[in-house]
Design an enzyme around this catalytic site. Sequence first.
Site, PDB file in Angstrom:
ATOM      1  N   SER A  28       0.826  -1.211   0.000  1.00  0.00           N
ATOM      2  CA  SER A  28       0.000   0.000   0.000  1.00  0.00           C
ATOM      3  C   SER A  28       0.856   1.254   0.000  1.00  0.00           C
ATOM      4  CB  SER A  28      -0.882   0.051   1.260  1.00  0.00           C
ATOM      5  OG  SER A  28      -1.754  -1.035   1.290  1.00  0.00           O
ATOM      6  N   HIS A  59      -3.993   0.988  -4.249  1.00  0.00           N
ATOM      7  CA  HIS A  59      -3.524  -0.128  -5.072  1.00  0.00           C
ATOM      8  C   HIS A  59      -4.109   0.065  -6.462  1.00  0.00           C
ATOM      9  CE1 HIS A  59      -2.000  -2.899  -1.903  1.00  0.00           C
ATOM     10  NE2 HIS A  59      -2.697  -2.071  -1.164  1.00  0.00           N
ATOM     11  N   HIS A  81      -5.959  -8.995  -1.405  1.00  0.00           N
ATOM     12  CA  HIS A  81      -5.956  -9.293   0.028  1.00  0.00           C
ATOM     13  C   HIS A  81      -7.083 -10.267   0.365  1.00  0.00           C
ATOM     14  CE1 HIS A  81      -4.161  -5.270  -0.413  1.00  0.00           C
ATOM     15  NE2 HIS A  81      -3.401  -5.602   0.609  1.00  0.00           N
ATOM     16  N   TYR A  83      -8.840 -10.122   2.970  1.00  0.00           N
ATOM     17  CA  TYR A  83      -9.981  -9.380   3.540  1.00  0.00           C
ATOM     18  C   TYR A  83     -10.911  -8.812   2.468  1.00  0.00           C
ATOM     19  CZ  TYR A  83      -7.134  -5.133   2.756  1.00  0.00           C
ATOM     20  OH  TYR A  83      -6.365  -4.135   2.205  1.00  0.00           O
ATOM     21  N   GLU A  84     -10.458  -8.778   1.221  1.00  0.00           N
ATOM     22  CA  GLU A  84     -11.336  -8.314   0.142  1.00  0.00           C
ATOM     23  C   GLU A  84     -12.381  -9.368  -0.224  1.00  0.00           C
ATOM     24  OE1 GLU A  84      -9.211  -5.881  -3.083  1.00  0.00           O
ATOM     25  OE2 GLU A  84      -7.564  -6.924  -2.093  1.00  0.00           O
ATOM     26  N   ALA A 111       3.040  -2.568   3.696  1.00  0.00           N
ATOM     27  CA  ALA A 111       2.955  -1.582   4.770  1.00  0.00           C
ATOM     28  C   ALA A 111       2.582  -2.371   6.020  1.00  0.00           C
ATOM     29  CB  ALA A 111       1.878  -0.554   4.460  1.00  0.00           C
ATOM     30  N   MET A 209      -1.558  -7.252   6.891  1.00  0.00           N
ATOM     31  CA  MET A 209      -2.703  -8.026   6.385  1.00  0.00           C
ATOM     32  C   MET A 209      -2.415  -8.688   5.040  1.00  0.00           C
ATOM     33  SD  MET A 209      -5.579  -5.148   7.303  1.00  0.00           S
ATOM     34  CE  MET A 209      -5.520  -4.243   8.859  1.00  0.00           C
ATOM     35  N   SER A 210      -1.146  -8.926   4.756  1.00  0.00           N
ATOM     36  CA  SER A 210      -0.810  -9.517   3.448  1.00  0.00           C
ATOM     37  C   SER A 210       0.434 -10.390   3.574  1.00  0.00           C
ATOM     38  CB  SER A 210      -0.553  -8.394   2.432  1.00  0.00           C
ATOM     39  OG  SER A 210       0.625  -7.668   2.779  1.00  0.00           O
ATOM     40  N   ASN A 233       3.069   2.816  10.829  1.00  0.00           N
ATOM     41  CA  ASN A 233       2.509   3.254  12.113  1.00  0.00           C
ATOM     42  C   ASN A 233       2.966   2.275  13.173  1.00  0.00           C
ATOM     43  OD1 ASN A 233       0.374   1.536  10.468  1.00  0.00           O
ATOM     44  ND2 ASN A 233       0.061   1.082  12.629  1.00  0.00           N
ATOM     45  N   HIS A 243      -5.720   4.261  14.224  1.00  0.00           N
ATOM     46  CA  HIS A 243      -5.291   3.908  12.866  1.00  0.00           C
ATOM     47  C   HIS A 243      -6.331   4.254  11.814  1.00  0.00           C
ATOM     48  CE1 HIS A 243      -2.309   1.670  14.977  1.00  0.00           C
ATOM     49  NE2 HIS A 243      -3.119   0.725  15.370  1.00  0.00           N
TER      50      HIS A 243
HETATM   51  N1  HPA Z   1      -1.907  -3.482  11.486  1.00  0.00           N
HETATM   52  C1  HPA Z   1      -2.162  -4.296  10.435  1.00  0.00           C
HETATM   53  N2  HPA Z   1      -1.836  -3.985   9.189  1.00  0.00           N
HETATM   54  C2  HPA Z   1      -1.223  -2.805   8.977  1.00  0.00           C
HETATM   55  C3  HPA Z   1      -0.933  -1.927  10.018  1.00  0.00           C
HETATM   56  C4  HPA Z   1      -1.289  -2.284  11.341  1.00  0.00           C
HETATM   57  O1  HPA Z   1      -1.070  -1.554  12.325  1.00  0.00           O
HETATM   58  N3  HPA Z   1      -0.319  -0.837   9.455  1.00  0.00           N
HETATM   59  C5  HPA Z   1      -0.243  -1.074   8.124  1.00  0.00           C
HETATM   60  N4  HPA Z   1      -0.790  -2.270   7.824  1.00  0.00           N
END
Ligand code: HPA
Length: 270
Positions: A28, A59, A81, A83-84, A111, A209-210, A233, A243
């Site tokens: 991302s 994306h 992903h 989650y999609e 990310a 998440m990937s 983050n 977040h």
């Molecule tokens: N958690 C999960 N996935 C992420 C995060 C996070 O804090 N930051 C970027 N992708």
Amino acid sequence: MYDKVMESVEFINKQINIKPKIAVILGSGLGNLTNFIDNATEINYKSIPHFPQSTVIGHKGQLVAGNIGEKEIFVMDGRFHYYEGYSMREVTYPIYVFKKLGIEKIIISNAAGGINETFSNGTLMIIRDFINLFGTNPLIGTNDERFGSRFPDMTNPFSEKLIVLAKKIAVDFGIKYSEGTYLGTTGPSFETVAEIKMMKTFGADAVGMSTVPEVIISNYLGLEVLGISCITNMATGLSKVSHSHQNVIKEAKKIEHDFCLWISEIIKNI
Ligand code: HPA
């Protein structure tokens, strides 16, 4: 699935006249690497037979073929992903296609949230190992031996040779990096404070998440893998702010320059 993969391969081969051995998956907010590609051919995922479509902001949803320096590469600008709502097979479908396109090495980026408290926004982490907390595995189902073996080994899911190269390039170009374990989870909700505490005791340095499904399939197919996390983050409970995906993209953009320089120089020197 084998025949579908071969149809995707045939279609892509018709669009290009190069034969890359290196592929990159962009996380991302890290799509700028495509600007480093010469003689680029952009192939929209929508046009590729049997390819899933990308639905996430940040994306793009295109496969870019071209050169970085002397090296021919494929770059996936946009990934799929879990989650999609895609199945694990769909999430990892492009890796099968890469294998049959002749790819030997793959750089997988993401990310991620920082769990290791020595990290901060902007930390670049070489992934040394992973923890699969997706609650499933992309290899569940009947196994097609034409792709790989039923029970692939995961002792060294990341290539030591590529890690050594990544470190050398980082030193040469003054790019700061850390190393650690990436924990993959489904999302799309961010983690709770209690979950991050648990992940820390598990030995995770970063969460996202990937990546994990793609790394498993890359190993299954015999590809050499380099994994890079961009810490956008600090994870829940370690960050003063809550977040959002917008924030992840914003922070990824800040690291993008170093990330792109690093990856492009790694590619040139592979
Ligand atoms: N958690 C999960 N996935 C992420 C995060 C996070 O804090 N930051 C970027 N992708």
